[in-house]
Enzyme design. Structure first.
Site, PDB file in Angstrom:
ATOM      1  N   ASN A  61       1.422  -2.467   6.600  1.00 16.31           N
ATOM      2  CA  ASN A  61       0.695  -3.550   5.948  1.00 16.31           C
ATOM      3  C   ASN A  61       1.501  -4.037   4.743  1.00 16.31           C
ATOM      4  O   ASN A  61       1.586  -3.350   3.737  1.00 16.31           O
ATOM      5  CB  ASN A  61      -0.683  -3.050   5.516  1.00 16.31           C
ATOM      6  CG  ASN A  61      -1.544  -4.142   4.890  1.00 16.31           C
ATOM      7  OD1 ASN A  61      -1.060  -5.200   4.521  1.00 16.31           O
ATOM      8  ND2 ASN A  61      -2.826  -3.860   4.768  1.00 16.31           N
ATOM      9  N   CYS A 121      -4.191  -9.589   0.567  1.00 15.89           N
ATOM     10  CA  CYS A 121      -3.675  -9.722   1.936  1.00 15.89           C
ATOM     11  C   CYS A 121      -3.940 -11.103   2.536  1.00 15.89           C
ATOM     12  O   CYS A 121      -3.283 -11.502   3.496  1.00 15.89           O
ATOM     13  CB  CYS A 121      -4.259  -8.635   2.840  1.00 15.89           C
ATOM     14  SG  CYS A 121      -3.841  -6.962   2.299  1.00 15.89           S
ATOM     15  N   HIS A 123      -2.784 -11.150  10.082  1.00 14.36           N
ATOM     16  CA  HIS A 123      -2.360 -10.211   9.046  1.00 14.36           C
ATOM     17  C   HIS A 123      -2.172  -8.852   9.709  1.00 14.36           C
ATOM     18  O   HIS A 123      -3.041  -8.367  10.426  1.00 14.36           O
ATOM     19  CB  HIS A 123      -3.424 -10.145   7.958  1.00 14.36           C
ATOM     20  CG  HIS A 123      -3.238  -9.018   7.002  1.00 14.36           C
ATOM     21  ND1 HIS A 123      -2.015  -8.740   6.410  1.00 14.36           N
ATOM     22  CD2 HIS A 123      -4.107  -8.079   6.533  1.00 14.36           C
ATOM     23  CE1 HIS A 123      -2.150  -7.687   5.621  1.00 14.36           C
ATOM     24  NE2 HIS A 123      -3.402  -7.262   5.683  1.00 14.36           N
TER      25      HIS A 123
END
Length: 322
Positions: free
Chosen positions: A279, A113, A249
């Site tokens: 996500n 990520c 993020h």
């Protein structure tokens, strides 16, 4: 002084939209449970023929179109992904081929990520060192391919998509008022590998599924995201009051809110897309940048902080002026 300036931005999302209600049919979960714990309302899932490299190519082309440029002006491609099409060659070289580039170089970066923050920092280094003048920086993921659909704690959180920015070398005055990347901060600590990982791989001769200790990841995320953002801001010579937008993020709305609070910044200064995309790992920041510009939120001259944390653990932040 040479700065790496954003000239264009673009994104791609798969056609299939999956609302939370779709999980209610298969799992012991509800729309309200998912929203209350993550802020996610829907996400996009790639079809069988929507690979990481294909989505990356479409996002990259959108960024080139936004900049009014063509692939023959690009010197390099840096693609952040944890879900490449193949073990090798890199997804980046597949994008290079699909764009018709017969020059320059292309490579993948894997920091889960945090991948796009790592990719931006590496692309910036290529430009500042003179090895490239224009670099496509892409984040693209098909996390739906590594989900355990019986694990309600993880499979409802992730989505697929791609985002890209085109960075270009420009002369500047070397001050915080410059456009372009002003500073970056990268970190990792492998002792936390068991908090977020995939339990398979080439050496293990298995595909594996994503596994996560959510509470522990949450605890580390808030602390480390605020810290890396503040370190990058100090390196850039800017303060919280100078920031126009945080583009974090997009993992979890509660993490985003807690991090903003720790940095003494209003949620009004945060670009939010987690509710629509879930996500998307390394794709989440460039997706949010593209959507933020599309909405009319991000404008030229805005001071932006991006920050992300992912498996490794790996985390980092980039400060840039749009």
């Amino acid at each position: 002084m040479i700065r790496a300036v954003v000239k264009g931005v673009g994104h791609y999302l798969p056609e299939r939209v999956v609302p939370n209600s779709e999980f209610e049919e298969k799992l012991d979960t509800t729309d309200e449970w998912i929203k209350s714990r993550s802020g996610i309302e829907r996400r996009h899932f790639a079809s069988d023929d929507e690979t990481t490299s294909k989505m990356a190519t479409l996002a990259a082309q959108a960024a080139l179109n936004d900049a009014g440029l063509t692939a023959d002006t690009v010197d390099a491609i840096v693609l952040a992904t944890s879900t490449p099409d193949l073990t090798f060659p890199s997804a980046a070289t597949m994008v290079q081929n699909a764009l018709g580039m017969r020059h320059g170089f292309a490579f993948d970066i894997q920091a889960v990520c945090a991948g796009f923050a790592y990719a931006l920092a590496n692309a910036n280094a290529l430009i500042v060192s003179g090895q490239a003048k224009q670099v496509l920086v892409i984040g693209s993921e098909t996390f739906s391919k590594i989900m355990d659909w019986s694990d309600r704690g993880t499979c409802v959180l992730f989505g697929d998509g791609a985002g890209a920015v085109l960075l270009s070398a420009e002369d500047s005055d070397g001050t915080p008022a410059d456009r372009g990347i002003l500073a970056s901060d990268l970190n990792s600590d492998g002792q936390y590998r068991d908090l977020l990982y995939v339990d398979g791989g080439i050496s293990l001769q298995s595909t594996g599924y994503l596994r996560m200790q959510g509470k522990e990841v949450f605890r580390h995320a808030v602390e480390k995201l605020a810290e890396t953002a503040e370190t990058a801001m100090a390196s850039a010579g800017v303060e919280a009051k100078d920031i126009d937008w945080i583009v974090p993020h997009q993992a979890n709305l509660r993490i985003i809110k807690a991090t903003a609070q720790k940095m003494n910044l209003s949620l009004d200064k945060v670009i939010l897309t987690v509710q629509d995309h879930g996500n998307t790992s390394a794709a989440s920041i460039p997706l949010a940048l593209s959507v933020g510009k599309q909405r009319g939120q991000i404008k030229q001259g805005d001071l932006i902080v991006t920050e992300a944390i992912g498996g490794g653990l790996a985390w980092g932040a980039v400060v840039l002026r749009w």
